[in-house]
Design an enzyme around this catalytic site. Structure first.
Site, mmCIF file in Angstrom:
data_model
loop_
_atom_site.group_PDB
_atom_site.id
_atom_site.type_symbol
_atom_site.label_atom_id
_atom_site.label_comp_id
_atom_site.label_asym_id
_atom_site.label_seq_id
_atom_site.Cartn_x
_atom_site.Cartn_y
_atom_site.Cartn_z
ATOM 1 N N ASP A 73 12.911 -36.518 -33.491
ATOM 2 C CA ASP A 73 12.576 -35.325 -33.761
ATOM 3 C C ASP A 73 11.934 -35.504 -35.496
ATOM 4 O OD1 ASP A 73 11.978 -32.493 -33.847
ATOM 5 O OD2 ASP A 73 14.053 -31.956 -33.196
ATOM 6 N N TRP A 74 11.085 -34.559 -35.463
ATOM 7 C CA TRP A 74 10.274 -34.428 -36.567
ATOM 8 C C TRP A 74 11.174 -34.484 -38.026
ATOM 9 C CZ3 TRP A 74 7.635 -34.920 -32.500
ATOM 10 C CH2 TRP A 74 6.356 -35.181 -32.546
#
Ligand code: NAG
Ligand code: NAG
Ligand code: NAG
Ligand code: NAG
Ligand code: NAG
Ligand code: NAG
Ligand code: NAG
Ligand code: NAG
Ligand code: NAG
Ligand code: NAG
Ligand code: NAG
Ligand code: NAG
Length: 802
Positions: A289-290
């Site tokens: 995930d970012w």
């Protein structure tokens, strides 16, 4: 993912009691450390998946320099496009790079795309074919925009443990079986368009509160909260839907922000190497995930394959160096790249017919750019049908609905009209509706932050809600708001309309001749924060005000999650109530078709609506355990002690009567159920599976071992779709009294009968045996079988023995 800056100050008062001398400073203090599982399993074309493509990927990898390999594992900023993530190209090999883009209900933050219904709405439809069709049309739009990897659907984590969870609306259902079936179909739909599906978030990220690592005002690092989940709960609840996505061949999986047993999900070798790539035989790549990566060598060895949005922090040159100095075997890097490239070749994204990278993803859609219209005519009926079918009618007395050519209607509520899309506040977040919730975006630590940051709000008083907010927010071409669509209908029917949307709390006068008064309210949610409440006084007062003046008050709620209604549901003047969820851009027209009886409503709740917040007990609020004296301050803990008992499993176990149970929803007709049969298929089943591992676990976990049939008759006056549901009680101590294990939605005409057949796979009848580390069937004992129209309306009961 969540790209805005996450600057968060922790309230110092929160741990005022903790003497800094006593703070735990090592996470090794905590119980339930994650078991190390190394090395990382290599891609192997298990079960024949992507066999040719794997050869192509490996031939491609063989031509790469070390630095080129590294570059395929880490995101780069590409100012030329607005993709949420970019992998740089390798021109000498004709590889243009990869574009990764949001979201689960439409291509986000660009123009000339459709806003589809959200995950919760799709889940509320309980329609398998429609779920596939929605994903297929969505996938086509990603493709035409030059996107390689669509970041959802499916979104199957959170599963919905916390009633107030800020991202539950992005997922289909609070039941893992329901979610898993729709996840598999969504993966297939997206990938049938040649786009890589990214299934997210792996795993245990059940709340927004404390999801990100932060530094407090004294620059002390506070880690993400740790989801401490025992092995059987992990398998039977949180991992369950991932089996289906992996079995369907999902090309990528996003690891989550949370920690699992104190080790970050993106560097948890037990979950990535051991469970996902080992037990489940997963062949694709794991992307962070970012900003969810917290270690370089650790995440590579633990099985993460790609980092977003940037390789620069931990990988990049450091990864190359780590391979050179032997900290990471080059074979691991080769495997990372092979996993990234195999789905690319399998889906023929190297073909000249694949649209150019990010072609329809302008860096700033508000500046001049090439227009790429991703919308196609064949998507229109799918958009409309999926908007219709996620509406759930929960109350309908005095034949309030459908409306019968009303002469006079009065309309109220802030949610009836479309919000403006062209104000400065909305421009900031480009064309996406999520901007309406940008107010609390920067509050990544949720309700731990009482200062410098507005608290999450419960409603969008600016206008109708068709999507939730954050990276899952949909971008609309237009918004058909309820008011627009009712106006259109009134024009056709010559109906007198009165309306008052500005008088928000509607002390407003209801015209006495009104055949009905319609009230539109909402309940919003957005990534980055959990919801403040399951209801709000403001909207409840509005409904009560209208209901006190009109004995045919119809309430429509656009709700991004559970919405309680007990402040007014028993008022006899409230004659009909629709949970309208998040329908996407065709919202109003879809609603009008239901209100006027052009179609019967056919949705069912994918969650439990309680009478009172307190009924959810410990699964209401997000959890942050900082220790009795704040000694866990740096390492927030969250013990998932309730096990699999979330949502209806919890209400059933504690015998709490819900207001509206999981699976409930009315149609405009009535149905009877009869003729239950339940039979095992084949003989001499072994208790444990014996097959080879294919994507999705041992191959025979997917074998059908029993079938259940039932007959459903429409005994009402109009044609309607009924969702027939199968629940199974597994005869073993500690198992829920019943769990969903089948559902079929069928259109049945008045007086007609349909036979519904459910196929039960080995896994559907198994429990996770923590000693054997296998799914185990319970042989020689009676399984309870229940069939009916909701989790509590189950007129057919029987038993099944294997
Ligand atoms: C977490 O700890 C529990 C309890 O020891 C164990 O059952 C489970 O398998 C562990 N999970 C992970 C991912 O390490
Ligand atoms: C790898 O990526 C870096 C950073 O984007 C870039 O400077 C470098 O030229 C790339 N190397 C190769 C061999 O493509
Ligand atoms: C759903 O799709 C399947 C497979 O394409 C098809 O056989 C079936 O008829 C469809 N069902 C309905 C109700 O449309
Ligand atoms: C906070 O700590 C980090 C790591 O120790 C350090 O690099 C950074 O400069 C510190 N920031 C401030 C504002 O003190
Ligand atoms: C390695 O990582 C450090 C810390 O994130 C970063 O400052 C440095 O630039 C990286 N080195 C290379 C060669 O990428
Ligand atoms: C939206 O509502 C908020 C208050 O609820 C208000 O401050 C804001 O100005 C409104 N925005 C628009 C565009 O109307
Ligand atoms: C409702 O409206 C009245 C009259 O406009 C106002 O006095 C009152 O404060 C409002 N109540 C709320 C809860 O907004
Ligand atoms: C129901 O509506 C009527 C007006 O039609 C009103 O007189 C009555 O007080 C209302 N009842 C309740 C319980 O609000
Ligand atoms: C509702 O109110 C209308 C108008 O006052 C009245 O004619 C009608 O009988 C009432 N209906 C019910 C069910 O009370
Ligand atoms: C829920 O229960 C609490 C405590 O009994 C009570 O104060 C509250 O009013 C109830 N809320 C609703 C919506 O009924
Ligand atoms: C979480 O579980 C651990 C291990 O059983 C225990 O030591 C700890 O007290 C628990 N925390 C809470 C809040 O129950
Ligand atoms: C359904 O059957 C009943 C009783 O046989 C009959 O009266 C009715 O007309 C039938 N309805 C339809 C739509 O065929």
């Amino acid at each position: 993912m969540f790209t805005s800056k996450v600057v968060v100050l922790l309230a110092l008062s929160l741990f005022a009691g903790a003497n800094s001398q006593e703070l735990i400073t090592e996470d090794s203090y905590f119980f339930g450390q994650s078991e190390p599982v190394y090395p990382s399993p290599t891609i192997s074309a298990a079960g024949g998946l992507w066999a040719d493509a794997l050869n192509k990927a490996q031939a491609f990898v063989a031509q790469l320099t070390l630095e080129e390999k590294t570059n395929l594992t880490g995101g780069v900023r590409n100012p030329a496009n607005g993709c949420g993530g970019n992998i740089a190209g390798i021109p000498r090999l004709g590889f243009p790079g990869l574009c990764l883009a949001d979201a689960g209900n439409g291509v986000r933050a660009t123009d000339l795309v459709n806003a589809y219904s959200s995950g919760i709405h799709d889940g509320a439809s309980w329609n398998k074919n429609l779920t596939y069709a929605r994903a297929y049309q969505l996938g086509g739009e990603f493709r035409r925009k030059g996107v390689n990897v669509a970041l959802g659907p499916p979104m199957i984590g959170p599963v919905g443990r916390i009633a107030l969870g800020g991202r539950n609306w992005e997922g289909f259902s609070n039941d893992p079986y329901h979610s898993g079936i729709l996840a598999g179909l969504s993966v297939t739909g997206i990938q049938d368009q040649g786009v890589v599906a990214c299934t997210k978030h792996f795993i245990g990220n059940e709340q927004e509160t404390a999801r990100n690592q932060i530094r407090d005002a004294s620059n002390v690092t506070i880690l993400s909260s740790s989801a401490n989940i025992d092995d059987s709960t992990m398998h039977e609840l949180y991992l369950w839907p991932f089996y289906d996505a992996v079995h369907a061949g999902t090309g990528s999986i996003m690891c989550s922000y949370t920690r699992l047993n104190n080790s970050y999900a993106c560097q948890n070798s037990k979950m990535l190497n051991g469970v996902l790539k080992g037990e489940l035989g997963y062949q694709g790549f794991v992307v962070s995930d970012w900003g969810a990566q917290h270690g370089g060598v650790a995440s590579a060895l633990a099985g993460m394959d790609m980092v977003m949005p940037s390789g620069a922090a931990f990988w990049g040159g450091n990864l190359t160096e780590a391979v050179r100095n032997g900290s990471i075997p080059e074979a691991r890097l080769d495997d990372m790249v092979s996993r990234v490239m195999a789905p690319y070749f399998f889906l023929e994204q190297n073909s000249p017919s694949y649209p150019a990278l990010g072609i329809g993803m302008p860096a700033n859609p508000l500046l001049p750019h090439t227009l790429v219209d991703a919308r196609v005519e064949e998507a229109r009926p799918v958009l409309m049908q999926s908007a219709i079918e996620g509406h759930v009618l929960v109350k309908n007395t005095n034949n309030a609905l459908p409306l019968k050519k009303p002469r006079v209607l009065s309309l109220f509520g802030y949610d009836a009209v479309a919000p403006d899309l062209n104000t400065p506040g909305f421009r900031e977040w480009s064309l996406s509706l999520q901007s309406s919730y940008a107010r609390f975006y920067d509050c990544g630590y949720g309700n731990l932050i009482p200062q410098n940051c507005p608290l999450p709000v419960a409603i969008a008083a600016n206008g109708t809600v068709i999507t939730g907010g954050g990276s899952g927010g949909a971008t609309a071409s237009y918004i058909s708001a309820p008011f627009n669509a009712i106006q259109n209908r009134a024009m056709k029917d010559n109906t007198q309309l009165y309306w008052d949307f500005r008088n928000l709390n509607a002390t407003g006068f209801v015209q006495g001749e009104s055949d009905a008064a319609l009230v539109f309210i909402n309940a919003i949610a957005s990534e980055g924060a959990d919801r403040p409440a399951l209801r709000d006084d403001f909207s409840d007062a509005l409904v009560r005000n209208i209901a006190s003046q009109n004995n045919n008050t119809i309430v429509v709620i656009h709700n991004a999650g559970i919405r309680l209604v007990d402040q007014w549901i028993e008022n006899p003047n409230v004659t009909a109530v629709i949970f309208a969820h998040l329908p996407g851009q065709d919202s109003g027209e879809a609603l009008v078709k239901i209100l006027y009886g052009d179609v019967s409503p056919s949705g069912k709740l994918p969650y439990t609506v309680a009478k009172n917040e307190t009924d959810y007990g410990a699964i209401l609020n997000p959890v942050i355990d900082l220790g009795e004296n704040g000694e866990f301050y740096r390492f927030p803990q969250d013990n998932f002690t309730e096990g699999v008992y979330i949502d209806y499993r919890a209400f059933d176990a504690s015998n709490i009567e819900p207001r509206f149970e999981f699976g409930f929803g009315l149609t405009y007709s009535n149905f009877s159920f009869s003729g239950l049969t339940a039979n095992s298929v084949g003989a001499n089943l072994s208790a444990l599976p014996t097959g080879h591992i294919v994507p999705g676990g041992k191959a025979d976990l997917w074998d059908v071992v029993a079938t259940v049939t039932a007959t459903v008759t429409n005994i009402g006056k109009v044609a309607a779709q009924q969702v027939t549901q199968l629940y199974i009680g597994i005869p073993q101590e500690g198992q829920p009294v019943r769990q969903l294990r089948g559902f079929e939605k069928i259109m049945i005409h008045p007086n007609a009968t349909a036979t519904v057949e459910f196929e039960l796979r080995r896994r559907d009848l198994s429990v996770w045996d923590v000693t054997a580390q296998e799914w185990r069937l319970v042989l020689g004992e009676d399984y309870n079988v229940f069939v009916g129209s909701s989790s509590r309306d189950l007129p057919l009961t029987g038993t099944l023995r294997l």
